[in-house]
Design an enzyme around this catalytic site. Structure first.
Site, PDB file in Angstrom:
ATOM      1  N   ARG A  97      12.688   0.441   8.892  1.00 53.82           N
ATOM      2  CA  ARG A  97      13.768   0.937   9.750  1.00 53.82           C
ATOM      3  C   ARG A  97      14.026  -0.084  10.847  1.00 53.82           C
ATOM      4  O   ARG A  97      13.111  -0.732  11.344  1.00 53.82           O
ATOM      5  CB  ARG A  97      13.405   2.293  10.350  1.00 53.82           C
ATOM      6  N   SER A  99      14.662  -0.084  14.002  1.00 59.22           N
ATOM      7  CA  SER A  99      13.984  -0.021  15.307  1.00 59.22           C
ATOM      8  C   SER A  99      12.632  -0.719  15.256  1.00 59.22           C
ATOM      9  O   SER A  99      12.249  -1.416  16.200  1.00 59.22           O
ATOM     10  CB  SER A  99      13.799   1.434  15.748  1.00 59.22           C
ATOM     11  N   PHE A 100      11.905  -0.542  14.143  1.00 58.29           N
ATOM     12  CA  PHE A 100      10.609  -1.212  14.007  1.00 58.29           C
ATOM     13  C   PHE A 100      10.786  -2.685  13.658  1.00 58.29           C
ATOM     14  O   PHE A 100      10.013  -3.532  14.111  1.00 58.29           O
ATOM     15  CB  PHE A 100       9.728  -0.494  12.984  1.00 58.29           C
ATOM     16  N   ARG A 102      13.106  -4.520  14.771  1.00 62.02           N
ATOM     17  CA  ARG A 102      13.466  -5.160  16.046  1.00 62.02           C
ATOM     18  C   ARG A 102      12.248  -5.392  16.930  1.00 62.02           C
ATOM     19  O   ARG A 102      12.300  -6.185  17.864  1.00 62.02           O
ATOM     20  CB  ARG A 102      14.505  -4.317  16.779  1.00 62.02           C
ATOM     21  N   GLU A 123       2.907  -2.658   2.378  1.00 65.24           N
ATOM     22  CA  GLU A 123       2.319  -3.625   3.303  1.00 65.24           C
ATOM     23  C   GLU A 123       3.228  -3.755   4.512  1.00 65.24           C
ATOM     24  O   GLU A 123       4.443  -3.878   4.383  1.00 65.24           O
ATOM     25  CB  GLU A 123       2.153  -4.992   2.648  1.00 65.24           C
ATOM     26  N   TYR A 155       8.571   3.502 -15.217  1.00 69.16           N
ATOM     27  CA  TYR A 155       7.272   3.140 -14.660  1.00 69.16           C
ATOM     28  C   TYR A 155       6.199   4.124 -15.115  1.00 69.16           C
ATOM     29  O   TYR A 155       6.346   5.335 -14.990  1.00 69.16           O
ATOM     30  CB  TYR A 155       7.333   3.112 -13.131  1.00 69.16           C
ATOM     31  N   GLN A 162      -0.115   8.036  -7.373  1.00 71.63           N
ATOM     32  CA  GLN A 162      -1.047   7.710  -6.287  1.00 71.63           C
ATOM     33  C   GLN A 162      -0.856   8.637  -5.090  1.00 71.63           C
ATOM     34  O   GLN A 162       0.250   9.050  -4.774  1.00 71.63           O
ATOM     35  CB  GLN A 162      -0.908   6.249  -5.866  1.00 71.63           C
TER      36      GLN A 162
END
Length: 172
Positions: A97, A99-100, A102, A123, A155, A162
């Protein structure tokens, strides 16, 4: 074709795409936001190189909690709170996103294959300063694309189904 909010709501209503739990603010204009789960795996600082055949657990430290600090330039594996299931004709692009982003946090180019189901392990690469991120915070944005026809080989890999943060799996 990229799925917009109306398409996504329809696919979710028909249960062709599953996002569980789905919060009211998750469906955005052109994708779905995913939230931080309650587990992280940090890369250990070890003095030997990893080679296939070694135990990946020796190279990671797992933590559970409600908030995590991503230290400068640290690489961590994070898990989404949500469990995702895609049909054979939908795939998704994973983005941080803005905001992160930035704040300098990065995720490598990541695709969720058609037919995948499970919690996402992603990751995250740290910024130039520590960043605290709390469980339940929207941190990823998935953009969904419809393939022209269902994929021939959906897939069914080693990460199918998981749950929790999943470290690398190597098979011989």
């Amino acid at each position: 074709m990229i799925l917009g909010d109306r398409d996504l709501k329809y696919y979710l209503e028909k249960k062709w795409i599953l996002v569980d739990p789905l919060t009211e603010d998750s469906v955005r204009e052109n994708g779905i936001d995913m939230r931080v789960g309650g587990e992280i795996a940090r890369f250990k600082n070890v003095d030997r190189p990893f080679e296939e055949g070694m135990n990946p657990d020796d190279f990671f430290v797992r933590e559970r909690g409600n908030e995590f600090v991503i230290w400068p330039n640290e690489h961590v594996l994070m898990v989404t709170e949500e469990y995702l299931r895609l049909p054979q004709d939908i795939m998704a692009f994973v983005n941080m996103r803005s905001s992160f982003a930035r704040l300098g946090l990065l995720v490598p180019p990541t695709i969720v294959d058609a037919g995948f189901e499970g919690q996402l392990t992603i990751e995250v690469m740290g910024s130039g300063f520590p960043v605290k991120i709390r469980r339940g915070t929207r941190f990823l944005h998935l953009i969904f694309a419809k393939t022209l026809t269902p994929v021939e080989n959906p897939y069914k890999g080693k990460y199918q189904g998981q749950r929790g943060v999943t470290i690398p799996k190597f098979t011989k």
